[in-house]
Each structure stands twice: as C-alpha cells, then as structure tokens.
Write a protein that holds these residues in place. Structure first.
Motif, PDB file in Angstrom:
ATOM      1  N   TYR A 305       9.615  -4.082  -0.674  1.00 21.10           N
ATOM      2  CA  TYR A 305       8.317  -3.719  -1.640  1.00 21.10           C
ATOM      3  C   TYR A 305       6.899  -4.191  -0.032  1.00 21.10           C
ATOM      4  CZ  TYR A 305      10.831  -3.886  -5.975  1.00 21.10           C
ATOM      5  OH  TYR A 305      11.975  -2.948  -6.957  1.00 21.10           O
ATOM      6  N   GLU A 310       9.296   1.859  -2.438  1.00 18.80           N
ATOM      7  CA  GLU A 310       9.738   1.486  -3.415  1.00 18.80           C
ATOM      8  C   GLU A 310      10.277   2.184  -4.229  1.00 18.80           C
ATOM      9  OE1 GLU A 310       6.845  -0.463  -6.401  1.00 18.80           O
ATOM     10  OE2 GLU A 310       5.072   0.762  -5.037  1.00 18.80           O
ATOM     11  N   ASP A 315      13.922  -1.023  -8.134  1.00 16.02           N
ATOM     12  CA  ASP A 315      12.750  -1.958  -9.413  1.00 16.02           C
ATOM     13  C   ASP A 315      13.985  -1.817 -10.318  1.00 16.02           C
ATOM     14  OD1 ASP A 315      10.743  -1.194  -8.660  1.00 16.02           O
ATOM     15  OD2 ASP A 315      10.226   0.006  -9.751  1.00 16.02           O
ATOM     16  N   LEU A 361       5.244  -7.907  -3.725  1.00 16.53           N
ATOM     17  CA  LEU A 361       4.712  -6.993  -5.263  1.00 16.53           C
ATOM     18  C   LEU A 361       3.706  -7.334  -5.647  1.00 16.53           C
ATOM     19  CD1 LEU A 361       7.841  -8.836  -6.542  1.00 16.53           C
ATOM     20  CD2 LEU A 361       7.755  -6.594  -6.392  1.00 16.53           C
ATOM     21  N   ARG A 364       2.251  -3.760  -4.423  1.00 15.87           N
ATOM     22  CA  ARG A 364       2.098  -3.275  -4.786  1.00 15.87           C
ATOM     23  C   ARG A 364       1.819  -2.733  -6.683  1.00 15.87           C
ATOM     24  NH1 ARG A 364       3.796  -3.204  -1.055  1.00 15.87           N
ATOM     25  NH2 ARG A 364       1.396  -1.788  -0.909  1.00 15.87           N
ATOM     26  N   ARG A 366       2.250  -5.253  -8.429  1.00  8.94           N
ATOM     27  CA  ARG A 366       3.333  -5.715  -9.433  1.00  8.94           C
ATOM     28  C   ARG A 366       2.355  -7.305  -9.942  1.00  8.94           C
ATOM     29  NH1 ARG A 366       8.266  -2.899  -9.085  1.00  8.94           N
ATOM     30  NH2 ARG A 366       8.528  -3.878 -10.546  1.00  8.94           N
ATOM     31  N   ALA A 369       5.850  -9.683 -11.666  1.00 12.02           N
ATOM     32  CA  ALA A 369       7.143  -9.624 -11.170  1.00 12.02           C
ATOM     33  C   ALA A 369       6.129 -11.037 -10.335  1.00 12.02           C
ATOM     34  CB  ALA A 369       7.042  -8.796 -10.436  1.00 12.02           C
ATOM     35  N   ALA A 370       5.451 -10.695  -9.211  1.00  5.67           N
ATOM     36  CA  ALA A 370       5.148 -11.701  -8.612  1.00  5.67           C
ATOM     37  C   ALA A 370       4.747 -12.922  -8.882  1.00  5.67           C
ATOM     38  CB  ALA A 370       3.807 -11.154  -8.140  1.00  5.67           C
TER      39      ALA A 370
END
Length: 424
Positions: A305, A310, A315, A361, A364, A366, A369-370
C-alpha cells in the motif's frame, strides 16, 4: 494542520527519549542494547525530531549519510564510538571504512522521511535538502545497480531487510552453513529476554554471512553472485519503490531533472508481479538461488500500500491476518506454525511498520483501516510505554524499552488523532 494530542504527558516522554538517546548529531535506538547509529532507525528518529526541532532532524540525516560508502551504499550500522558491549562490532565486520561501519545496508526509508520533514517547512529545509539530495540519489542508484538484478530488490543478509529473523528467510537460511563461525559471545540476550530474540542457530548463520563478506573485501558483485544468501524481499521492494517516488518529488521541488529516478521506479514497479505468490495470495519473499517462494506472508507484503500497489486479494489477506490479533499488525501470519507473538520479527507488532502501512493506507483512501491501525498502536504505547515491539495478541511489551523510533512514531503518527501523515 496540528492535531490535538492524545496525551501531552506521553508527548513529553517521547521527546525526552529522543533527546536522551541523542549522542551528538545521531541517536541510538535505545541505550545498551543498540549503542550505535542504525540506518532506518535514524531516519525515523529524524521524523520524530522534526516535530519539535527541524534543524536537529536534518542533522540526523546528515550524520547518517556522512558514513556513505564511495559506491553509494549507506551502511546499516555506523560505529561512531567504541563500545565493547556490542556484538558483532567493527572488528567482526572489517569493512575498513572511516568511520567504521557494517558492510550491508538497510531499508531505504530516508527519502520518504526527508519528504515528510521537508513538507513540514519547505522554506527552512530547502538548503538542507539540496545538500542531502545527491547523497540520497547515489544511495538509490546503489540499490538499483547492486540489488535489483532480478528486477525486484534482493538482500544478501537477513539483517539488510530490517526484519532479521522473520519466517520469510527460513528457506534461504537453511542453506547457510553456520557450523564453522567459531566462538563468540552475544550481548543482545544480556539486555532483553532471550526468548524475544533470534535463536543461536540463526545467529551462527548471520555471522557466517558477515564472515563471507569480510573475507571477500565486501565486494558486492561477489556477495551477490556467490554469497551464501540471496533472497528477493517484498518489504524493501515496496519501501524503495515509495522512496523512489518521494525522491523524485523532492528533486522536482529542487528543480532537478528526475527522469532517471522515475525510470528506476517504473522498472521496479514492472517487476513487482514476480513476487506475487498465488498459493499464499500475497507478495512473498523468494530464494533467488533456487527460485522457490518462502510460502509465507507477513507484514512486509502489506507495505505494498505504501508503494501504491493493491489488489482485492491483498485486501482480503490483510483482513485475515489483522483480525487474528488484537493490537496492531502482526509481523508474521498468526495462522502459520512459525508464528511466535513475542520473538522479534516472527509475530510481534511493530509500531514503525504499522506507521508505514498506515501512510500507504491513507494515501489509498483507506482511512478507516489507517485509523484502526493508529488507534491500536496508540493503545499499546499508552498502556505499556515506548517499547521496541509488542505481542499483538495480549499487548505484552517486548524488546528494548525507551526506544527511539517508537517515540518518534508516537510524536508523528500514533499520538496524533486520526492523521497518518503525522501531526507536528
């Protein structure tokens, strides 16, 4: 924009660790266990210093690159001052450098950290960056010329990866003969619980690889061609790919032609599919002497990532590994028989790797999640302090205490509410 701090008291402790581990222009990772300057530790230390002393941050990087070899390599240890309490010391490495250094490198995060620092105050840092840029460029060229012969990045010693004893290297280590290295006394197990460190059989092999390098005068071509260990490393591949992109961005900011660096990045990105292992459904280390995959997946695979790589399969694998533990991301697959939640890189959660994953993350998009990764890392530090790494299942602190890069990660990321880029 500055984020509200979770705990001002922990901020103060983190700054005290950085200044306490300062040895005059460079930091040690922690007192006693690691008494010298380590390459990627130092780059993270610079990022941490930048939250309260930008000049000291640039000085950290300057000191690191002051030990750069003529061929461009930046070694993984710089032995600034004698310390008989550490093994293997400069006499074992025998590199003949001044200052004395080890003979291998370490993950090239310096350009990424330099970009983060530069973006904190570009005007103040421009001259410092301009002086550092050619040195970083030479180091990246060294990686390209000496370690990318297979397309992706290869390492010639597990220590070069920064993830010394992770299961990724087991198949390559099995072919290293450590039976004739002679007697030696380890110092690391005198500072921390031996069950949290690599075992003796691993250490014998590590020393055998050092002895091979020393005996051939650290001839990189000889080490790559005939050394006892050569494996493709997904971790450094993704770190270097991101670092190429960051170095190019810094070069553009300075008005340089960065087409060479962009070419390196394009070539490396094109080679990434060669380390995708369909059986493990992830990016995997590969023994370049035999062509075999390690058949293991760990945290290094998810540094993809960070490098803008990715896939849906990646994932899904991230979710499988992460949901199997409670605190941060495990360094090895909890479902594998090799998983050991407290032994160095065979399972523990490392705040520094969590931070790199979170940067990727966030980039991207995300964000959930981060933020989960930041929150879980912050919980570990808030509960136990600034240890080197942690048991990802129950949070037990492991390794060295008062650790420089954990303090740096707190100041830049873990203690900054919801901002994976840092919050200085």
């Amino acid at each position: 924009m500055t984020n509200p701090r979770i705990s001002p008291a922990l901020d103060e402790q983190a700054r005290a660790i950085l200044t306490g581990n300062d040895r005059g222009g460079y930091t040690v990772p922690t007192d006693g266990l690691y008494p010298y300057q380590w390459n990627w530790d130092s780059a993270f230390a610079a990022w941490g210093f930048a939250t309260f002393d930008l000049d000291r941050a640039w000085t950290e990087l300057d000191t690191l690159f002051s030990a750069q070899w003529a061929d461009g390599m930046v070694p993984h240890i710089i032995f600034h001052k004698p310390d008989p309490g550490y093994f293997p010391g400069p006499d074992v490495w025998g590199t003949g450098q001044s200052p004395e250094t080890s003979g291998i490198s370490q993950p090239p995060v310096a350009a990424t950290m330099a970009r983060l620092i530069f973006e904190m105050d570009a005007e103040a840092g421009r001259d410092r960056l301009a002086a550092l840029y050619p040195r970083m460029l030479a180091w990246h060229r060294w990686w390209r010329d000496q370690r990318c012969g297979s397309g992706v990045v290869a390492i010639t010693h597990p220590w070069e990866s920064g993830r010394d004893n992770c299961p990724d290297w087991d198949i390559g280590m099995a072919n290293v003969d450590g039976s004739n290295v002679g007697e030696y006394t380890r110092r690391d197990t005198g500072h921390v619980d031996a069950s949290m460190r690599p075992g003796k059989a691993d250490y014998d092999r590590y020393i055998a690889m050092v002895q091979f390098g020393r005996d051939c005068g650290w001839d990189q071509s000889e080490i790559v061609a005939n050394g006892p260990f050569l494996m493709a490393d997904p971790g450094i591949t993704f770190i270097l790919l991101r670092a190429h992109d960051d170095l190019a961005a810094l070069g553009r900011a300075l008005g340089h032609d960065v087409s060479e660096v962009e070419g390196w990045a394009a070539d490396l990105r094109a080679a990434v599919p060669s380390i995708w292992n369909a059986e493990t459904r992830g990016f995997d280390a590969r023994d370049l002497k035999t062509g075999r995959f390690s058949g293991r997946i760990g945290s290094a695979a998810f540094l993809a990532y960070l490098a803008n790589v990715e896939s849906p399969e990646l994932d899904a694998r991230m979710t499988e590994l992460w949901d199997a533990v409670r605190y941060g991301f495990p360094s090895a697959d909890p479902a594998s028989e090799e998983f050991d939640p407290r032994r160095y890189w065979r399972g523990p959660s490392w705040p520094v790797v969590n931070a790199l994953m979170a940067i990727g993350l966030t980039d991207r998009g995300r964000h959930a999640a981060a933020e989960r990764l930041r929150r879980e890392t912050a919980e570990l530090i808030e509960a136990h302090g600034f240890f080197e790494y942690f048991d990802p299942i129950d949070g037990t602190p492991c390794g060295g205490d008062a650790f420089t890069w954990t303090a740096a990660i707190w100041l830049t990321w873990a203690g900054a509410a919801g901002d994976a880029k840092g919050g200085a």
